[in-house]
Motif scaffolding. Structure first.
Motif, mmCIF file in Angstrom:
data_model
loop_
_atom_site.group_PDB
_atom_site.id
_atom_site.type_symbol
_atom_site.label_atom_id
_atom_site.label_comp_id
_atom_site.label_asym_id
_atom_site.label_seq_id
_atom_site.Cartn_x
_atom_site.Cartn_y
_atom_site.Cartn_z
ATOM 1 N N LYS A 221 0.830 -1.214 0.000
ATOM 2 C CA LYS A 221 0.000 0.000 0.000
ATOM 3 C C LYS A 221 0.867 1.268 0.000
ATOM 4 O O LYS A 221 0.525 2.274 -0.607
ATOM 5 C CB LYS A 221 -0.892 0.029 1.248
ATOM 6 C CG LYS A 221 -2.191 -0.732 1.102
ATOM 7 C CD LYS A 221 -3.276 0.145 0.489
ATOM 8 C CE LYS A 221 -4.500 -0.635 0.124
ATOM 9 N NZ LYS A 221 -4.434 -1.405 -1.082
ATOM 10 N N LEU A 222 1.996 1.188 0.731
ATOM 11 C CA LEU A 222 2.885 2.358 0.829
ATOM 12 C C LEU A 222 3.868 2.417 -0.334
ATOM 13 O O LEU A 222 4.640 3.366 -0.445
ATOM 14 C CB LEU A 222 3.671 2.309 2.153
ATOM 15 C CG LEU A 222 2.849 2.388 3.436
ATOM 16 C CD1 LEU A 222 3.726 2.130 4.647
ATOM 17 C CD2 LEU A 222 2.182 3.760 3.563
ATOM 18 N N ASN A 223 3.852 1.375 -1.143
ATOM 19 C CA ASN A 223 4.779 1.286 -2.275
ATOM 20 C C ASN A 223 6.243 1.266 -1.826
ATOM 21 O O ASN A 223 7.117 1.847 -2.465
ATOM 22 C CB ASN A 223 4.534 2.457 -3.233
ATOM 23 C CG ASN A 223 4.611 1.999 -4.676
ATOM 24 O OD1 ASN A 223 4.824 0.812 -4.935
ATOM 25 N ND2 ASN A 223 4.464 2.915 -5.600
ATOM 26 N N ASN A 224 6.492 0.653 -0.686
ATOM 27 C CA ASN A 224 7.849 0.529 -0.135
ATOM 28 C C ASN A 224 8.210 -0.950 -0.051
ATOM 29 O O ASN A 224 7.727 -1.644 0.830
ATOM 30 C CB ASN A 224 7.915 1.131 1.283
ATOM 31 C CG ASN A 224 8.091 2.624 1.269
ATOM 32 O OD1 ASN A 224 7.678 3.266 0.321
ATOM 33 N ND2 ASN A 224 8.667 3.170 2.308
ATOM 34 N N PRO A 225 9.027 -1.441 -0.969
ATOM 35 C CA PRO A 225 9.331 -2.873 -0.947
ATOM 36 C C PRO A 225 10.056 -3.296 0.328
ATOM 37 O O PRO A 225 10.834 -2.532 0.906
ATOM 38 C CB PRO A 225 10.228 -3.072 -2.178
ATOM 39 C CG PRO A 225 10.730 -1.710 -2.521
ATOM 40 C CD PRO A 225 9.726 -0.722 -2.038
ATOM 41 N N LEU A 226 9.783 -4.522 0.773
ATOM 42 C CA LEU A 226 10.483 -5.095 1.930
ATOM 43 C C LEU A 226 11.746 -5.783 1.400
ATOM 44 O O LEU A 226 11.673 -6.551 0.455
ATOM 45 C CB LEU A 226 9.601 -6.125 2.627
ATOM 46 C CG LEU A 226 8.276 -5.626 3.215
ATOM 47 C CD1 LEU A 226 7.462 -6.799 3.719
ATOM 48 C CD2 LEU A 226 8.507 -4.629 4.337
#
Length: 302
Positions: free
Chosen positions: A245-250
């Motif tokens: 949702k935040l467009n921040n890959p883990l």
């Protein structure tokens, strides 16, 4: 139909949303607060001072009240020193004891007592689906707190009231509670599943937890109720969904359990353990969840 309710913890996370929902239904709210600065006095929202540790309470708070919703309790998200563990317990038990003793000695119209409780009463399990019928109790501090909390609530039956216990899961809200804590590391690019990542997170949207309290109040339902959304998820799935949702890959590996125990101490059970909890009972009675899936809940909150 209940026209006037007394809420403890009305200015907290769940309380604020519940007050708003009560007002939409035309229900007048009295509330107890330990802060004289937080006392308001409007036509449908009146504050009264109390200090449970000193046994002090303004009895006028009960005037015209037909039900009590008890949400008060110190946060469990602070390091569990022996001293703070006592604060967690006392904040829940002393406050109820004071209400109980006050109601015993005054004339009142209270017929229903609804108290917060927690799904932390159930043992940690990756496979067992817990319903309200399950008697198994966890062996950690949190489970002990919930047992004492519910026992204090049940006493109100002695005063001829219906008693409801709301076993609350992880409450998801925009600016408070668990979600901002989950979002922060992911936003900074250091998010990762916790421990094995396989522990269940039985979550609920803030509007639905308040909605369940209102539903129990309006229908005068007694007994134990799991207040969790119908679709729990595992920690790794929740973490991935927030990241997407935040467009921040883990990119980091899971944070090992021993690291979390070093950082959080005994409180690490809050993030390392979990329960798969059923919402079937409240749904069968007619409660319709606004946020059924985590996807919809995150869409609304993020």
């Amino acid at each position: 139909m209940i026209k006037k309710v007394l809420i403890t913890g009305a200015t907290g996370l769940i309380g604020s949303e519940l007050v708003a929902q009560c007002h939409l239904e035309g229900i007048v709210v009295n509330y107890l607060t330990t802060s004289k600065e937080k006392i308001e006095n409007t036509e449908n929202y009146k504050g009264f001072y109390w200090n449970p540790s000193e046994g002090e309470i303004d009895e006028k708070a009960f005037n015209g009240v037909e039900a009590i919703i008890n949400l008060v309790g110190a946060t469990i998200s602070e390091r569990w020193t022996e001293k703070y563990k006592q604060v967690i317990l006392n904040s829940r038990i002393e406050s109820m004891k004071l209400i109980y003793e006050t109601l015993k000695k005054i004339d009142h119209n209270v017929v229903h007592f609804i108290s917060a409780s927690g799904i932390g009463i159930y043992p940690d399990s990756k496979t067992k689906l817990y319903t309200e019928e399950d008697d198994a109790i966890g062996d950690n501090f949190l489970a002990k707190v919930v047992v004492a909390w519910e026992a204090a609530a049940v006493k109100f039956k002695d005063l001829g009231m219906e008693v409801s216990k709301v076993r609350t899961g992880m409450v998801l809200a925009r600016n408070d509670g668990a979600l901002p804590q989950l979002v922060k590391p992911i936003k900074y690019g250091v998010g990762a599943p916790l421990g094995s990542g396989e522990q269940w997170q039985s979550w609920i949207h803030i509007e639905d937890i308040a909605g369940i309290y209102l539903f129990l109040l309006k229908n005068q339902l007694e007994g134990k109720y799991n207040a969790v959304a119908p679709n729990p998820v595992q920690n790794k799935r929740m973490t991935k969904m927030i990241a997407a949702k935040l467009n921040n890959p883990l990119w980091l590996p899971n944070i090992p359990a021993f690291v979390l125990k070093l950082v959080l101490g005994e409180m690490a059970v809050l993030v390392l353990e979990g329960q798969l909890v059923s919402s079937h009972k409240i749904e069968e009675l007619g409660y319709h969840f606004k946020y059924y899936n985590l996807e919809n809940a995150l869409q609304d909150l993020l």
